[in-house]
Design a protein around this motif. Structure first.
Motif, PDB file in Angstrom:
ATOM      1  N   CYS A  19      -3.292   1.868  -2.509  1.00 41.17           N
ATOM      2  CA  CYS A  19      -4.634   1.924  -3.098  1.00 41.17           C
ATOM      3  C   CYS A  19      -5.079   3.399  -3.096  1.00 41.17           C
ATOM      4  N   CYS A  53      -4.012  -2.908   0.245  1.00 41.66           N
ATOM      5  CA  CYS A  53      -2.943  -2.679  -0.742  1.00 41.66           C
ATOM      6  C   CYS A  53      -1.638  -3.353  -0.317  1.00 41.66           C
ATOM      7  N   GLY A 111       0.657   1.742   3.519  1.00 40.25           N
ATOM      8  CA  GLY A 111      -0.606   1.205   3.027  1.00 40.25           C
ATOM      9  C   GLY A 111      -1.433   0.500   4.080  1.00 40.25           C
ATOM     10  N   ASP A 146      -0.905  -6.655  -2.224  1.00 38.50           N
ATOM     11  CA  ASP A 146      -0.225  -6.561  -3.530  1.00 38.50           C
ATOM     12  C   ASP A 146       1.262  -6.300  -3.336  1.00 38.50           C
ATOM     13  N   TYR A 147       1.540  -5.416  -2.402  1.00 42.15           N
ATOM     14  CA  TYR A 147       2.937  -5.076  -2.141  1.00 42.15           C
ATOM     15  C   TYR A 147       3.703  -6.302  -1.654  1.00 42.15           C
TER      16      TYR A 147
END
Ligand code: HAM
Length: 423
Positions: A230, A173, A169, A176-177
């Motif tokens: 994403c 993104c 990513g 979030d991970y």
């Protein structure tokens, strides 16, 4: 008698019987990369420590545990390069290479240094062949990079390569991970090693490539990057996989591959052959150029460890070129003949023929024995009679066949197979 000082642990001596193999491998790799448009670059063996802290990441194993760092006499902190990408990126920025037409494609061969536990395929000084491509963000560039790695390995005669790809990513993104991973790891904090407990606060992704067995077990069950991509990163990864399939490059996706260096974004990949640690590792780095003071520009590359590559070739019985041997050994009897032999070998060498004569003051018998040991293709003996007639017998050491040849460099070279001069 003074005792022998041995080579440091994790380093290698490459002896004359082996260096020809390495030269062949290195030449083949650079030539293969050149066919893909990559041009060779060479950078210093040591760099400012800050380059690796910022480029590779100061919570990585490489930077926290493995660097050979020292203060120079001006009290500057310097580090022997543990890898190539940071230095090549610095050089590309510093020398203005990124201001010209894109992409900029660079290849390199270099010694790298990591203070690792030495074991099979893992050394403290090792050699890498690598490539870096600056400019393109398209998945086509990722596919070309992987195709090049495959082409290098195939050209060297390797089989059974296993390619695994993953996407980790982009910074968007990844946030979030990172959150999901931190929550998951937080529940296992007490089971982590000391370094990983610090990493949990600073850079939890690096726990995924910790080499401690306990941390590896935990990492195996952790959330996967690919579940958090994403739409842009997902499309990029799908496009790469589609291109690999279209190019008939067999691969599998492995969400466990995160690679041990901080600069990667999106694509990461590794190539291995069964029985050895990864031969080749690489990926995309979207922010490294900017982090090191350059423009906002994507980069992608890979490196392969040559010790592992040569070992894999030997394991698989891949072909290496024949070792070069001496074309002609000229034995001599007496001082005048020895001088003539010396002059002749010098002249033949200038014509590109590898020729040798006696330097040890040996008897003719011993000289011929030595010629055998050298695996000389042809031999000749010069004594008073040969000096008088200006000719000698040229003997093929394998077949025993003989022919006469003049004691002058030009006809002798022709007798040894040199093409006749123009006209
Ligand atoms: P790396 O995975 O750390 O990536 O190293 C690349 C290759 O170097 C490994 O696959 C392995 O063959 C070899 N290697 C690494 N450490 C050792 C060691 N201690 N002993 C023997 N061989 C070793 C990089 O270095 C990145 N710079 C690759 C890259 C280039 N990514 C983008 N561009």
């Amino acid at each position: 008698m003074p005792v022998l000082i041995n080579r440091p642990r994790g380093t290698s001596d490459f002896l004359p019987g082996e260096t020809g193999r390495w030269r062949y491998v290195e030449k083949t790799l650079l030539e293969t990369a050149a066919r893909f448009g990559f041009r060779e670059i060479r950078t210093p063996v040591f760099e400012h420590t800050e380059l690796f802290r910022r480029g590779v990441g100061d919570t990585t194993d490489v930077v926290t545990k493995e660097m050979y760092t020292f203060s120079d006499k001006g009290n500057r902190s310097m580090t022997l390069r543990p890898e190539g990408t940071a230095g090549i990126t610095r050089a590309a920025i510093e020398n203005g290479l990124l201001n010209g037409p894109l992409p900029v494609k660079l290849s390199y061969l270099m010694d790298c240094f990591r203070y690792e536990k030495s074991q099979k395929g893992r050394f403290r000084q090792f050699r890498q062949f690598g490539v870096e491509c600056f400019g393109p963000g398209e998945a086509a560039a990722d596919a070309e990079m992987i195709a090049l790695a495959f082409s290098c390995l195939r050209t060297l005669g390797l089989n059974g390569m296993e390619l695994t790809v993953n996407s980790i990513g982009c910074p968007v993104c990844r946030a979030d991970y990172r959150k999901a991973l931190t929550e998951w790891l937080e529940r296992r904090r007490t089971e982590l090693c000391d370094t990983c407990r610090t990493r949990l606060d600073r850079n939890p992704m690096r726990i995924l490539d910790c080499k401690e067995p306990g941390c590896r077990k935990i990492a195996a069950g952790a959330p996967k990057t690919t579940d958090f991509l994403c739409p842009g990163c997902r499309a990029h990864f799908d496009e790469l996989r589609g291109r690999l399939t279209a190019a008939e490059i067999p691969h599998s996706a492995d969400p466990g591959i995160v690679r041990g260096l901080d600069y990667y974004t999106r694509t990461v990949f590794e190539i291995a052959v069964p029985g050895l640690p990864a031969l080749c590792g690489g990926g995309r780095y979207g922010k490294l150029v900017e982090t090191l003071g350059g423009p906002d520009m994507e980069g992608i590359g890979f490196a392969m460890g040559l010790e592992r590559l040569v070992a894999a070739m030997e394991d698989q019985g891949a072909p290496f070129p024949e070792e070069e041997t001496c074309d002609l050994f000229i034995a001599s009897v007496g001082r005048e003949a020895s001088q003539r032999a010396f002059r002749l070998v010098m002249e033949l060498r200038e014509r590109g023929i590898s020729a040798e004569c006696d330097l040890m003051g040996r008897s003719v018998k011993a000289q011929m024995k030595f010629a055998d040991r050298l695996r000389a293709k042809e031999s000749m003996v010069i004594g008073d009679r040969e000096l008088e007639t200006g000719g000698a017998v040229l003997r093929n050491m394998k077949t025993g066949g003989t022919k006469t040849a003049d004691l002058e460099a030009a006809p002798l070279a022709r007798a040894l197979g040199e093409p006749p001069e123009n006209g």
